[in-house]
Design a protein around this motif. Structure first.
Motif, PDB file in Angstrom:
ATOM      1  N   ALA A  25       0.840  -1.204   0.000  1.00 39.80           N
ATOM      2  CA  ALA A  25       0.000   0.000   0.000  1.00 39.80           C
ATOM      3  C   ALA A  25       0.872   1.250   0.000  1.00 39.80           C
ATOM      4  O   ALA A  25       0.631   2.201  -0.748  1.00 39.80           O
ATOM      5  N   TRP A  26       1.923   1.219   0.810  1.00 38.43           N
ATOM      6  CA  TRP A  26       2.809   2.394   0.875  1.00 38.43           C
ATOM      7  C   TRP A  26       3.515   2.602  -0.458  1.00 38.43           C
ATOM      8  O   TRP A  26       3.607   3.721  -0.961  1.00 38.43           O
ATOM      9  N   ALA A  29       1.127   4.014  -3.135  1.00 41.74           N
ATOM     10  CA  ALA A  29       0.857   5.451  -2.963  1.00 41.74           C
ATOM     11  C   ALA A  29       2.081   6.269  -3.391  1.00 41.74           C
ATOM     12  O   ALA A  29       1.950   7.302  -4.066  1.00 41.74           O
ATOM     13  N   SER A  30       3.269   5.802  -3.029  1.00 41.20           N
ATOM     14  CA  SER A  30       4.481   6.550  -3.387  1.00 41.20           C
ATOM     15  C   SER A  30       4.698   6.547  -4.895  1.00 41.20           C
ATOM     16  O   SER A  30       5.045   7.575  -5.489  1.00 41.20           O
ATOM     17  N   TRP A  32       2.457   6.156  -7.211  1.00 37.85           N
ATOM     18  CA  TRP A  32       1.434   6.987  -7.843  1.00 37.85           C
ATOM     19  C   TRP A  32       1.880   8.453  -7.805  1.00 37.85           C
ATOM     20  O   TRP A  32       1.780   9.171  -8.788  1.00 37.85           O
ATOM     21  N   GLY A  33       2.388   8.865  -6.665  1.00 38.58           N
ATOM     22  CA  GLY A  33       2.845  10.247  -6.506  1.00 38.58           C
ATOM     23  C   GLY A  33       3.994  10.586  -7.442  1.00 38.58           C
ATOM     24  O   GLY A  33       4.190  11.741  -7.803  1.00 38.58           O
ATOM     25  N   LEU A 178      -1.831  15.629  -6.141  1.00 37.57           N
ATOM     26  CA  LEU A 178      -2.931  15.121  -5.323  1.00 37.57           C
ATOM     27  C   LEU A 178      -3.207  16.110  -4.202  1.00 37.57           C
ATOM     28  O   LEU A 178      -2.288  16.519  -3.490  1.00 37.57           O
ATOM     29  N   ARG A 180      -5.495  16.412  -0.804  1.00 38.78           N
ATOM     30  CA  ARG A 180      -6.313  15.589   0.082  1.00 38.78           C
ATOM     31  C   ARG A 180      -7.094  16.498   1.033  1.00 38.78           C
ATOM     32  O   ARG A 180      -6.502  17.241   1.816  1.00 38.78           O
ATOM     33  N   ARG A 208     -12.146   8.429   0.232  1.00 36.94           N
ATOM     34  CA  ARG A 208     -11.552   7.356   1.024  1.00 36.94           C
ATOM     35  C   ARG A 208     -12.102   7.442   2.440  1.00 36.94           C
ATOM     36  O   ARG A 208     -11.842   8.425   3.151  1.00 36.94           O
ATOM     37  N   HIS A 210     -11.966   6.592   5.974  1.00 36.45           N
ATOM     38  CA  HIS A 210     -10.899   6.145   6.867  1.00 36.45           C
ATOM     39  C   HIS A 210     -11.389   6.503   8.257  1.00 36.45           C
ATOM     40  O   HIS A 210     -11.198   7.617   8.719  1.00 36.45           O
ATOM     41  N   LYS A 217     -10.216  13.099  -2.357  1.00 33.69           N
ATOM     42  CA  LYS A 217      -8.945  13.267  -3.060  1.00 33.69           C
ATOM     43  C   LYS A 217      -9.204  13.885  -4.426  1.00 33.69           C
ATOM     44  O   LYS A 217     -10.022  13.368  -5.189  1.00 33.69           O
ATOM     45  N   ARG A 219      -7.304  14.658  -7.820  1.00 30.86           N
ATOM     46  CA  ARG A 219      -6.078  14.334  -8.546  1.00 30.86           C
ATOM     47  C   ARG A 219      -6.038  15.204  -9.811  1.00 30.86           C
ATOM     48  O   ARG A 219      -6.805  14.995 -10.731  1.00 30.86           O
TER      49      ARG A 219
END
Ligand code: ATP
Length: 404
Positions: A25-26, A29-30, A32-33, A178, A180, A208, A210, A217, A219
């Motif tokens: 997951a980390w 996300a990284s 994607w960024g 992005l 947020r 999202r 959470h 988000k 984008r």
């Protein structure tokens, strides 16, 4: 051109559910960024055949594979072996990797064991990726147009090594932006309705949930000017109103600590159904000591009376879960601790204890401050834990609103 990437996490404990795969997951996300495209995520155990098959499949899906785990000193750490088998390479001790391991152990004041030497056994010709945060070096190998990067499974080491050795290689000029936006107190479906018809200037919209909050988000595609982004964020903020509490910022607790410490204000809490959860959440934030002065758990009626002087008659007349009790808790703790703000929380977390008049999930929250006390009642859906987390969130969100 953006690179197509596959994330491959390895380790038997991922397949048994013992370890939750936060690495993938980390990384996703990284990546994607950075503007890289994650094509798929695979998980493999520790057996050689399965590992080699997973590497082969990963390379069919993307030109870059980022693999985590299996670099340790034990017999079940087989990533280097599997990569060598996949690329048809021999496995031998890398002088560079061994030097790094020895130097790392010297710094730690420890002896290098025979098992540690295994961590220097890499596929021939592999590029060594130095691990300054742990003992196992990473490595990369190119074969048949694909490159595989192998990183340790330990999340902290993996993250540092990704940033140090891989991020720059995969970064493209096509990185989207992005934004947020963090909201509290409005359900996802309602947020979607609020967003309908809004001019988002070409931004992709995502939600999202959470617990206890929902994040929106936005984008923005490459090339969207900062001004255009600001206009869209402004339009969305107007629609969200009080439910929006942060743009690209921290969570509710981080916001409370930041806002109150900047103003030189302090806080104390009297928690019944949340039993310290709100205080603990605040205490997770570095710098909390400037703000969080005192927290008491007043679970029983007797403790509400003894610790904070809530009248037995107030409890008898209204019930422990009621507006007057929440007010008495907030005001009581504020005056006892001598803080700028006092929070009182009392509710029915369930699954038992509800009634028609006060169903499970009913929570009364009060915030006492310099210009009086504000109260909010909520009926929170969900299980015991969700009720308690959301109650804590509601209290912090109410405090932030009191300061606006
Ligand atoms: P080491 O030998 O130093 O432990 P390693 O590269 O061999 O490192 P693993 O043994 O696979 O890594 O994992 C070490 C620990 O890292 C695991 O026990 C687990 O706690 C954590 N870990 C491994 N993979 C993941 C993952 N995908 N997501 C989150 N945590 C992970």
């Amino acid at each position: 051109m953006s690179k197509s990437v596959v994330i491959l996490s390895t380790g038997e404990e991922l397949l048994t559910g013992e370890t939750v795969d936060t690495n993938s997951a980390w990384l996703a996300a990284s990546l994607w960024g950075l503007g890289a495209q994650v094509r798929s995520m695979l998980t493999a155990g520790d057996d050689m055949l399965g590992l080699v098959r997973a590497i082969r499949t990963a390379c069919e899906h993307g030109s870059v594979v980022i693999c985590t785990g299996g670099l340790g000193p034990t017999d079940d750490d087989r990533t280097a072996q599997a990569v060598a088998a996949w690329a048809g390479l021999g496995l031998s001790e890398s002088t560079e990797a061994m030097t790094q391991i020895e130097s790392r152990y010297r710094t730690l004041g420890r002896e290098v064991s025979a098992a540690n030497r295994k961590q220097a056994m890499l596929p021939d010709g592999a590029i060594v990726l130095e691990n300054r945060w742990g003992t196992a070096p990473g490595f990369s190998v190119g074969h048949n147009g694909s490159t595989i990067f192998c990183l340790p499974g330990v999340p902290m080491e993996m993250r540092h090594m990704f940033k140090a050795h891989i991020a720059a290689l995969l970064s493209t000029s096509e990185s989207p932006t992005l934004v947020r936006m963090r909201t509290f107190g409005v359900a996802e479906s309602r947020l979607q309705t609020m967003m309908n018809g809004l001019d988002l200037g070409g931004a992709d919209l995502g939600f999202r949930a959470h617990i206890p909050e929902v994040q929106i988000k936005l984008r923005f595609p490459t090339g969207t000017s900062a001004d255009a982004q600001r206009r869209v964020v402004g339009r969305v903020s107007d629609v969200l109103g009080e439910s929006l509490y942060s743009v690209d910022g921290g969570d509710l607790a981080e916001n409370v600590i930041e806002v109150l410490s900047q103003a030189g204000e302090t806080l104390s809490l009297a928690e019944s159904c949340t039993a310290g959860m709100t205080s603990a959440w605040l205490a997770e934030v570095p710098g909390a000591s400037a703000v969080l002065m005192e927290g008491v758990i007043v679970y029983s009626n007797e403790s509400k009376e003894r610790s904070l002087g809530v009248g037995a008659d107030v409890i008898a007349d209204n019930g422990a879960v009621s507006k007057p009790v929440a007010l008495a808790l907030a005001e009581g703790i504020r005056s006892k601790a001598g803080t700028t703000w006092g929070i009182g929380i009392t509710g029915i977390a369930g699954p038992g204890g509800g009634s028609e008049a006060k169903p499970v999930g009913t929570v009364h929250i009060a915030v006492a401050g310099p210009s009086g006390t504000r109260h909010q009642t909520v009926v929170i859906p969900g299980d015991r834990n969700q009720v308690r987390i959301r109650a804590a969130g509601t209290a912090l969100a109410l405090l932030l609103r009191c300061r606006n």
